[in-house]
Scaffold this motif. Structure first.
Motif, PDB file in Angstrom:
ATOM      1  N   ASP A 275       5.799   5.128   2.779  1.00  0.00           N
ATOM      2  CA  ASP A 275       5.467   6.552   2.886  1.00  0.00           C
ATOM      3  C   ASP A 275       6.542   7.329   2.126  1.00  0.00           C
ATOM      4  O   ASP A 275       7.598   7.645   2.671  1.00  0.00           O
ATOM      5  N   PRO A 276       6.300   7.633   0.841  1.00  0.00           N
ATOM      6  CA  PRO A 276       7.325   8.316   0.041  1.00  0.00           C
ATOM      7  C   PRO A 276       7.306   9.813   0.272  1.00  0.00           C
ATOM      8  O   PRO A 276       6.322  10.374   0.767  1.00  0.00           O
ATOM      9  N   ARG A 277       8.384  10.454  -0.098  1.00  0.00           N
ATOM     10  CA  ARG A 277       8.416  11.912  -0.053  1.00  0.00           C
ATOM     11  C   ARG A 277       7.619  12.460  -1.241  1.00  0.00           C
ATOM     12  O   ARG A 277       7.250  11.734  -2.161  1.00  0.00           O
ATOM     13  N   ALA A 278       7.378  13.753  -1.227  1.00  0.00           N
ATOM     14  CA  ALA A 278       6.663  14.393  -2.338  1.00  0.00           C
ATOM     15  C   ALA A 278       7.505  14.325  -3.608  1.00  0.00           C
ATOM     16  O   ALA A 278       8.736  14.216  -3.551  1.00  0.00           O
ATOM     17  N   HIS A 279       6.829  14.400  -4.725  1.00  0.00           N
ATOM     18  CA  HIS A 279       7.481  14.436  -6.047  1.00  0.00           C
ATOM     19  C   HIS A 279       8.267  13.163  -6.350  1.00  0.00           C
ATOM     20  O   HIS A 279       9.243  13.200  -7.096  1.00  0.00           O
ATOM     21  N   MET A 280       7.817  12.041  -5.801  1.00  0.00           N
ATOM     22  CA  MET A 280       8.488  10.775  -6.050  1.00  0.00           C
ATOM     23  C   MET A 280       7.661   9.874  -6.961  1.00  0.00           C
ATOM     24  O   MET A 280       7.995   8.704  -7.162  1.00  0.00           O
ATOM     25  N   ASN A 281       6.561  10.405  -7.497  1.00  0.00           N
ATOM     26  CA  ASN A 281       5.633   9.573  -8.254  1.00  0.00           C
ATOM     27  C   ASN A 281       6.275   8.914  -9.469  1.00  0.00           C
ATOM     28  O   ASN A 281       6.075   7.724  -9.724  1.00  0.00           O
ATOM     29  N   LYS A 282       7.061   9.658 -10.231  1.00  0.00           N
ATOM     30  CA  LYS A 282       7.654   9.090 -11.442  1.00  0.00           C
ATOM     31  C   LYS A 282       8.714   8.043 -11.111  1.00  0.00           C
ATOM     32  O   LYS A 282       8.869   7.047 -11.831  1.00  0.00           O
TER      33      LYS A 282
ATOM     34  N   ILE B   7      -2.215  12.569 -11.626  1.00  0.00           N
ATOM     35  CA  ILE B   7      -3.080  11.459 -11.229  1.00  0.00           C
ATOM     36  C   ILE B   7      -3.614  10.734 -12.456  1.00  0.00           C
ATOM     37  O   ILE B   7      -3.628   9.491 -12.513  1.00  0.00           O
ATOM     38  N   VAL B   8      -4.060  11.498 -13.439  1.00  0.00           N
ATOM     39  CA  VAL B   8      -4.571  10.892 -14.672  1.00  0.00           C
ATOM     40  C   VAL B   8      -3.504  10.010 -15.321  1.00  0.00           C
ATOM     41  O   VAL B   8      -3.779   8.884 -15.757  1.00  0.00           O
ATOM     42  N   GLU B   9      -2.271  10.509 -15.361  1.00  0.00           N
ATOM     43  CA  GLU B   9      -1.186   9.731 -15.960  1.00  0.00           C
ATOM     44  C   GLU B   9      -0.940   8.445 -15.176  1.00  0.00           C
ATOM     45  O   GLU B   9      -0.744   7.367 -15.761  1.00  0.00           O
TER      46      GLU B   9
ATOM     47  N   VAL C  67       0.850  -1.189   0.000  1.00  0.00           N
ATOM     48  CA  VAL C  67       0.000   0.000   0.000  1.00  0.00           C
ATOM     49  C   VAL C  67       0.884   1.236   0.000  1.00  0.00           C
ATOM     50  O   VAL C  67       1.748   1.394   0.871  1.00  0.00           O
ATOM     51  N   LEU C  68       0.664   2.114  -0.987  1.00  0.00           N
ATOM     52  CA  LEU C  68       1.477   3.327  -1.067  1.00  0.00           C
ATOM     53  C   LEU C  68       0.745   4.414  -1.838  1.00  0.00           C
ATOM     54  O   LEU C  68      -0.037   4.132  -2.743  1.00  0.00           O
ATOM     55  N   PRO C  69       0.966   5.677  -1.461  1.00  0.00           N
ATOM     56  CA  PRO C  69       0.436   6.793  -2.245  1.00  0.00           C
ATOM     57  C   PRO C  69       1.370   7.087  -3.409  1.00  0.00           C
ATOM     58  O   PRO C  69       2.585   6.977  -3.277  1.00  0.00           O
TER      59      PRO C  69
END
Length: 281
Positions: free
Chosen positions: A98-105, A143-145, A20-22
């Motif tokens: 729990d990742p830091r911000a801007h880690m999505n890519k 989010i869409v991507e 589970v991760l954001p």
């Protein structure tokens, strides 16, 4: 109230392990707050879990649960850091990141590099991705991507935290919302904790010199009025997690929630016991 669709792809087979991760670019959405509450819920529901804190800026997750959460110092190859975590998914019921911000890519690249969805299928694991709709166009495009890349290969939880994001007009009634509903997404709204109680909790943390999870806070010396407010908030949050449990924990653990334990209420003194209520505003 939290709801979830009966069409979730996770219900078609037995799930033995969860990741589970954001996955979101922006910070200050309440991701850490939600993570702490979810882990408290798993503790109460006897779900074994292991956490990984990838946020070098505040260490909230690892500071709150030092025995359960490992802080991961980012290397020059952050994808490699994530892949090391992915390789250990079968060791616990649930793995929480729990990742830091801007880690999505970075997360998406790491998942693709090891074909994580397929690997999870081979060990009876399932991925749950949390997203936080906002009214920022750039955030919503991210989010869409993410949804386009992962589609129905993962389970989705759409988190609303009105205390952080009062509205999500770009999401409500959108094609994205319909698409996620079609994938069987769960929808979770985090209730607001009274600001005075939230501030009191922070003051106790400062006094003790360490972070406190909400449940741990109830075990230390705590003002009776704030204790009652915090207990009621936790009870509400736990009920919402129970409602979407199939998206968050293994199948066998969901079955065990037919009669979930309840929060133990605080011991309340009678009015004749001398409790000072003058400071209750």
């Amino acid at each position: 109230m939290s709801t979830n669709s009966e069409n979730s792809t996770s219900t078609t087979s037995k799930v033995l392990h969860r990741l589970v991760l954001p996955i979101q670019s922006r910070g200050n959405l309440g991701k850490s707050t939600e993570t702490l509450a979810r882990c408290e819920w798993m503790n109460q529901r006897s779900v074994s879990w292991k956490g990984y804190d990838l946020d070098a800026f505040n260490h909230t997750f690892s500071n709150t649960f030092p025995d359960r959460v490992a802080f991961v110092e980012q290397s020059r190859e952050p994808e490699g850091d994530l892949i090391k975590i992915f390789r250990r998914l079968s060791e616990n019921d649930v793995t929480v990141i729990d990742p830091r911000a801007h880690m999505n890519k970075v997360i998406l690249r790491a998942m693709e590099m090891v074909q994580l969805s397929e690997r999870c299928g081979s060990i009876g694991a399932r991925i749950t991705v949390l997203i936080y709709p906002t009214d920022d166009l750039s955030d919503m495009e991210d989010i869409v991507e993410t949804v386009e890349i992962l589609s129905n290969k993962v389970d989705w939880v759409v988190v609303r935290n009105p205390a952080k994001i009062p509205a999500a007009n770009f999401f409500r009634g959108s094609e994205l919302e319909a698409q996620l509903a079609g994938y069987g997404a769960a929808f979770l709204e985090i209730p607001a904790l009274l600001s005075d109680t939230r501030n009191y909790l922070r003051s106790r943390e400062v006094q003790l010199g360490r972070a406190l999870s909400p449940t741990e806070a109830l075990k230390v010396q705590f003002d009776i009025a704030h204790r009652i407010v915090l207990e009621q908030w936790l009870s509400d949050v736990f009920e919402r997690y129970d409602a979407i449990a199939r998206h968050l924990i293994p199948t066998a653990k969901v079955a065990a929630l037919k009669s979930p334990p309840t929060m133990k209420p605080a011991t309340r003194k009678r009015r004749t016991s001398g409790v000072n209520l003058e400071n209750i505003a």
